[in-house]
Structure formats: C-alpha cells, structure tokens
Scaffold this motif. Structure first.
Motif, PDB file in Angstrom:
ATOM      1  N   HIS A 129       0.931  -1.269   0.095  1.00 40.26           N
ATOM      2  CA  HIS A 129      -0.066   0.099  -0.025  1.00 40.26           C
ATOM      3  C   HIS A 129       0.933   1.387  -0.064  1.00 40.26           C
ATOM      4  O   HIS A 129       0.624   2.275   0.773  1.00 40.26           O
ATOM      5  CB  HIS A 129      -0.979   0.043   1.154  1.00 40.26           C
ATOM      6  N   PHE A 130       2.088   0.997  -0.612  1.00 44.06           N
ATOM      7  CA  PHE A 130       2.985   2.383  -0.840  1.00 44.06           C
ATOM      8  C   PHE A 130       2.490   3.244  -1.949  1.00 44.06           C
ATOM      9  O   PHE A 130       2.360   4.288  -1.888  1.00 44.06           O
ATOM     10  CB  PHE A 130       4.370   1.720  -0.786  1.00 44.06           C
ATOM     11  N   VAL A 131       2.096   2.428  -2.962  1.00 44.71           N
ATOM     12  CA  VAL A 131       1.675   3.128  -4.340  1.00 44.71           C
ATOM     13  C   VAL A 131       0.343   3.488  -4.122  1.00 44.71           C
ATOM     14  O   VAL A 131      -0.451   2.552  -3.900  1.00 44.71           O
ATOM     15  CB  VAL A 131       1.932   2.282  -5.486  1.00 44.71           C
ATOM     16  N   THR A 132      -0.221   4.547  -4.297  1.00 43.22           N
ATOM     17  CA  THR A 132      -1.644   4.783  -4.321  1.00 43.22           C
ATOM     18  C   THR A 132      -2.551   5.212  -5.391  1.00 43.22           C
ATOM     19  O   THR A 132      -3.597   4.965  -5.743  1.00 43.22           O
ATOM     20  CB  THR A 132      -1.738   6.308  -3.138  1.00 43.22           C
ATOM     21  N   ASP A 133      -1.940   5.569  -6.423  1.00 40.03           N
ATOM     22  CA  ASP A 133      -2.341   5.779  -7.830  1.00 40.03           C
ATOM     23  C   ASP A 133      -1.466   5.526  -8.906  1.00 40.03           C
ATOM     24  O   ASP A 133      -0.085   5.877  -8.924  1.00 40.03           O
ATOM     25  CB  ASP A 133      -2.724   7.146  -7.956  1.00 40.03           C
ATOM     26  N   THR A 134      -2.085   4.918  -9.930  1.00 33.76           N
ATOM     27  CA  THR A 134      -1.145   4.774 -11.186  1.00 33.76           C
ATOM     28  C   THR A 134      -1.499   5.748 -12.178  1.00 33.76           C
ATOM     29  O   THR A 134      -2.688   6.082 -12.523  1.00 33.76           O
ATOM     30  CB  THR A 134      -1.245   3.205 -11.863  1.00 33.76           C
ATOM     31  N   ILE A 135      -0.419   6.723 -12.868  1.00 37.18           N
ATOM     32  CA  ILE A 135      -0.653   7.454 -13.882  1.00 37.18           C
ATOM     33  C   ILE A 135      -0.564   6.821 -15.242  1.00 37.18           C
ATOM     34  O   ILE A 135      -1.414   6.664 -15.892  1.00 37.18           O
ATOM     35  CB  ILE A 135       0.337   8.701 -13.653  1.00 37.18           C
ATOM     36  N   SER A 136       0.572   5.920 -15.182  1.00 34.97           N
ATOM     37  CA  SER A 136       0.672   5.132 -16.656  1.00 34.97           C
ATOM     38  C   SER A 136       1.964   4.105 -16.124  1.00 34.97           C
ATOM     39  O   SER A 136       2.541   4.302 -15.259  1.00 34.97           O
ATOM     40  CB  SER A 136       1.198   6.013 -17.769  1.00 34.97           C
ATOM     41  N   ILE A 137       1.697   2.979 -16.811  1.00 30.08           N
ATOM     42  CA  ILE A 137       2.663   1.871 -16.864  1.00 30.08           C
ATOM     43  C   ILE A 137       3.140   1.370 -17.981  1.00 30.08           C
ATOM     44  O   ILE A 137       1.929   0.722 -18.777  1.00 30.08           O
ATOM     45  CB  ILE A 137       2.324   0.827 -15.658  1.00 30.08           C
ATOM     46  N   GLY A 138       4.101   1.036 -18.335  1.00 31.34           N
ATOM     47  CA  GLY A 138       4.443   0.259 -19.761  1.00 31.34           C
ATOM     48  C   GLY A 138       5.507  -0.832 -19.634  1.00 31.34           C
ATOM     49  O   GLY A 138       5.508  -1.420 -18.185  1.00 31.34           O
ATOM     50  N   ASP A 139       6.209  -1.061 -20.640  1.00 32.81           N
ATOM     51  CA  ASP A 139       7.228  -2.186 -20.206  1.00 32.81           C
ATOM     52  C   ASP A 139       8.345  -1.606 -19.339  1.00 32.81           C
ATOM     53  O   ASP A 139       9.183  -2.611 -18.918  1.00 32.81           O
ATOM     54  CB  ASP A 139       7.732  -2.728 -21.416  1.00 32.81           C
ATOM     55  N   SER A 140       8.869  -0.314 -19.571  1.00 38.04           N
ATOM     56  CA  SER A 140       9.912   0.098 -18.781  1.00 38.04           C
ATOM     57  C   SER A 140       9.811   1.310 -17.783  1.00 38.04           C
ATOM     58  O   SER A 140      10.858   1.621 -17.423  1.00 38.04           O
ATOM     59  CB  SER A 140      10.884   0.507 -19.955  1.00 38.04           C
ATOM     60  N   LYS A 141       8.514   1.754 -17.734  1.00 38.79           N
ATOM     61  CA  LYS A 141       8.262   2.773 -17.054  1.00 38.79           C
ATOM     62  C   LYS A 141       7.020   3.013 -16.503  1.00 38.79           C
ATOM     63  O   LYS A 141       5.844   2.737 -16.826  1.00 38.79           O
ATOM     64  CB  LYS A 141       8.567   4.098 -17.837  1.00 38.79           C
ATOM     65  N   PHE A 142       7.106   3.153 -14.880  1.00 42.22           N
ATOM     66  CA  PHE A 142       5.676   3.451 -14.249  1.00 42.22           C
ATOM     67  C   PHE A 142       5.990   4.791 -13.732  1.00 42.22           C
ATOM     68  O   PHE A 142       6.743   5.239 -13.078  1.00 42.22           O
ATOM     69  CB  PHE A 142       6.008   2.487 -13.086  1.00 42.22           C
ATOM     70  N   MET A 143       4.626   5.746 -14.080  1.00 44.23           N
ATOM     71  CA  MET A 143       4.432   6.877 -13.429  1.00 44.23           C
ATOM     72  C   MET A 143       3.366   6.818 -12.399  1.00 44.23           C
ATOM     73  O   MET A 143       2.148   6.336 -12.680  1.00 44.23           O
ATOM     74  CB  MET A 143       4.258   7.855 -14.391  1.00 44.23           C
ATOM     75  N   GLY A 144       3.364   7.396 -11.228  1.00 44.97           N
ATOM     76  CA  GLY A 144       2.620   7.136 -10.260  1.00 44.97           C
ATOM     77  C   GLY A 144       2.504   7.986  -9.025  1.00 44.97           C
ATOM     78  O   GLY A 144       3.382   8.969  -8.933  1.00 44.97           O
ATOM     79  N   VAL A 145       1.700   7.623  -8.150  1.00 46.25           N
ATOM     80  CA  VAL A 145       1.664   8.544  -6.522  1.00 46.25           C
ATOM     81  C   VAL A 145       2.036   7.512  -5.688  1.00 46.25           C
ATOM     82  O   VAL A 145       1.588   6.365  -5.617  1.00 46.25           O
ATOM     83  CB  VAL A 145       0.284   9.129  -6.488  1.00 46.25           C
ATOM     84  N   CYS A 146       2.832   7.897  -4.440  1.00 44.58           N
ATOM     85  CA  CYS A 146       2.935   7.115  -3.527  1.00 44.58           C
ATOM     86  C   CYS A 146       2.845   7.891  -2.128  1.00 44.58           C
ATOM     87  O   CYS A 146       2.707   8.998  -2.160  1.00 44.58           O
ATOM     88  CB  CYS A 146       4.386   6.536  -3.552  1.00 44.58           C
TER      89      CYS A 146
END
Length: 237
Positions: A129-146
């Motif tokens: 429960h460290f990551v709270t939101d996902t902005i985008s995720i692909g094969d090599s990069k994740f962008m999100g909120v923690c």
C-alpha cells in the motif's frame, strides 16, 4: 493559479488552463475541483494532478526520502535478489529536499524486465500500500503516486527499468544535473562519441555509430571522455 497545475507532467499548458478558465469562467482551483463537468474537462492524469496539487507542490524532506528509499529497496530486492535499484535525481546528488522520487531498476536478464516492473508496482500497491495511484505503466516505466503512510503527503514517483548494459548510462543521466548532462554530451560530440541515457557509442568518419561501448560503472563514461570523475554530490553544476 499555482504553477504545478501547468507542468508538462500533468499535460497542463498555460494555453489550456487559460482557455479552460475563460470558457468556464473559473476563478480558482476550488472552482475547477467542484465544476460539474470536471471529469469531462480533464483527463485522468490531469485529474490526479488536480487532486494532489497542493501536496505535490511541497518538497520532500531528505529524511522522508531516506524512509522511502529503505522501503523501496527492501521491497524491490525481496521480489528478486538479482534486482538492483537506486534512487536518483537530486536526492542522489545530496539535496536536502526533492520534488519527487525517481527510481532506477536493473536486472541481468533483459527479458524479465517488463514483468518485473509490473510485479514491483503490484507489490508496492496491493501488498504494501505504498503506491496509491497509477498514472501510467508500460514495459519500462511506471509513473504514479505514493505515500509512506496516511500521516504523510502524497508524492510523485517514477520507476524505470533498464538492461544491465544500459544501467550506468541511465544512472549518470537521471542523477543529473541537467547542466552536467548537457556538458558531457557536448564533450562526447567533440571527442567523436554519442552519449545518451542508454549508451555511449563511437561515431565513425561517415557518421555511423559503433556498437555501444562496454560500461560497467559511471566512472567508465568519464574515462571514455577523458574527464575527471565527479561523485554524485559534486554534480550540481
């Protein structure tokens, strides 16, 4: 309006915001939040930027960054003991506060990287429960909120995975700073190399590029360019 809402990250531009305010006769962020057509006016990324606007504007103290580093490295390496991870950006350069968390990850088996990235995000989201939101995720990069816990602010986080042969070029690039990166690319060009976040290559007389040169540390890159090595804390040009 605070500047964060018009950063490229959340796809807000000055023109877009000005047009939106003009068209909808908005006077404040709160009006945008309560606007009945808000979800139609903003895409998912923009909605997250609006939701956490005031929190994202706050710098992350180094002590909190250290806590996040402990959590991230522990959980990532627990997934696969061959995974290597490091927090980069201004934190690695020794900054007392940072704007967000940038994590680089590598593994000796290239084919595993996409599945490992998704496993990392899943673990940090569902189990810890460290990551709270996902902005985008692909094969090599994740962008999100923690968020460390509910007593702390929400923070922006990016996780990127690189093959081991590209890792140290990426480590150098994403540690920065931008001025040093530009300077090193200019030096590379002057000496007949091409340097980016993936590799350093020799440029032939006809402009053809060699295979990526072997890089087993950041120091190797400085050596190729005949530059004195700079420790991360010395890279604030």
């Amino acid at each position: 309006m605070p500047s964060t809402i018009i950063t490229p990250l959340f796809a807000f531009t000055c023109a877009f915001v000005n047009k939106l305010v003009h068209q909808e006769k908005l006077k404040s962020i709160d009006e945008l939040r309560s606007h009945p057509k808000r979800d139609q006016l903003l895409n998912k990324t923009q909605q997250l930027g609006l939701k956490y606007l005031e929190e994202f504007e706050q710098k992350i103290p180094r002590d909190e960054m250290k806590q996040m580093e402990t959590i991230l490295l522990r959980e990532i390496t627990a997934i696969d003991n061959q995974l290597r991870a490091e927090i980069v950006g201004s934190y690695r350069r020794g900054a007392t506060a940072s704007s967000d968390i940038d994590v680089l990850v590598t593994h000796p088996t290239v084919a595993k990287l996409p599945s490992l990235l998704h496993k990392i995000v899943e673990t940090l989201t569902k189990q810890f429960h460290f990551v709270t939101d996902t902005i985008s995720i692909g094969d090599s990069k994740f962008m999100g909120v923690c968020q460390i816990d509910t007593s702390k602010l929400h923070r922006r986080i990016d996780i990127r995975v690189f093959p081991s042969e590209q890792y140290y070029c990426a480590l150098l690039y994403f540690t920065g700073n931008d001025q040093l990166n530009r300077h090193m690319r200019i030096v590379a060009q002057e000496q007949g190399y091409k340097l980016n976040e993936y590799s350093i290559q020799k440029v032939g007389s006809t402009g053809t590029l060699s295979k990526p040169l072997p890089v087993t540390s950041e120091r190797d890159i400085f050596d190729y360019l005949q530059m004195d090595y700079k420790e991360p804390h010395e890279r604030n040009m």
